[in-house]
Design an enzyme around this catalytic site. Structure first.
Site, PDB file in Angstrom:
ATOM      1  N   CYS A 239       0.819  -1.215   0.000  1.00 20.81           N
ATOM      2  CA  CYS A 239       0.000   0.000   0.000  1.00 20.81           C
ATOM      3  C   CYS A 239       0.851   1.264   0.000  1.00 20.81           C
ATOM      4  O   CYS A 239       2.034   1.255   0.349  1.00 20.81           O
ATOM      5  CB  CYS A 239      -0.966  -0.007   1.183  1.00 20.81           C
ATOM      6  SG  CYS A 239      -0.160   0.272   2.760  1.00 20.81           S
TER       7      CYS A 239
ATOM      8  N   CYS B 106       0.711   3.861   1.973  1.00 20.27           N
ATOM      9  CA  CYS B 106       1.202   4.354   3.264  1.00 20.27           C
ATOM     10  C   CYS B 106       2.429   3.555   3.736  1.00 20.27           C
ATOM     11  O   CYS B 106       3.233   4.068   4.513  1.00 20.27           O
ATOM     12  CB  CYS B 106       0.104   4.395   4.314  1.00 20.27           C
ATOM     13  SG  CYS B 106      -0.581   2.828   4.825  1.00 20.27           S
TER      14      CYS B 106
END
Length: 136
Positions: free
Chosen positions: A46, A48
């Site tokens: 992902c 993040c």
């Protein structure tokens, strides 16, 4: 499962600074059986993880005090290792990315995805360094 060529640079983001990859439940248990402190980073594909978690984990290692062992498991790839790591992170629910600091096999500090997502890498590094200063 994600293709190996996709996750290779994401793995190397941590292994190039000394993180050991764990691929099995036995490897996770062996890492946590070691005396001293162990940081486990649950890596992820992902955004993040790329923008916040991995850079924050790397920056945290610039601290005077740091974990004795630094290891990583990869969510969506190393299922057995991730599942075993998460068993050691109870009562926290599964999340990725996440980071857990253990001292002599006992969980002493946890950063869940909601502590990582939307926060700058510097803030994550500072959070980890505070934990290192207290427990390492």
């Amino acid at each position: 499962m994600y293709p190996a060529e996709l996750v290779k640079p994401m793995r190397e983001d941590l292994t190039k600074v000394g993180f050991e990859e764990l691929h099995t439940a036995e490897a996770v248990d062996a890492a946590l059986a070691k005396e001293g402190t162990t940081l486990i980073v649950v890596n992820s594909v992902c955004g993040c993880a790329a923008a916040n978690a991995r850079p924050g984990a790397r920056m945290s290692l610039q601290n005077a005090k740091r974990p004795d062992n630094i290891v990583t498991v990869f969510a969506g790839v190393d299922r057995e290792a991730v599942d075993q790591a998460r068993k050691h992170m109870v009562p926290f629910p599964p999340s990725s990315p996440s980071m857990a600091l253990f001292k002599d096999g006992e969980l002493v500090h946890m950063l869940e995805r909601h502590h990582i997502e939307g926060r700058p890498a510097e803030m994550i590094a500072e959070n980890l360094m505070d934990a290192y200063n207290e427990h390492c």
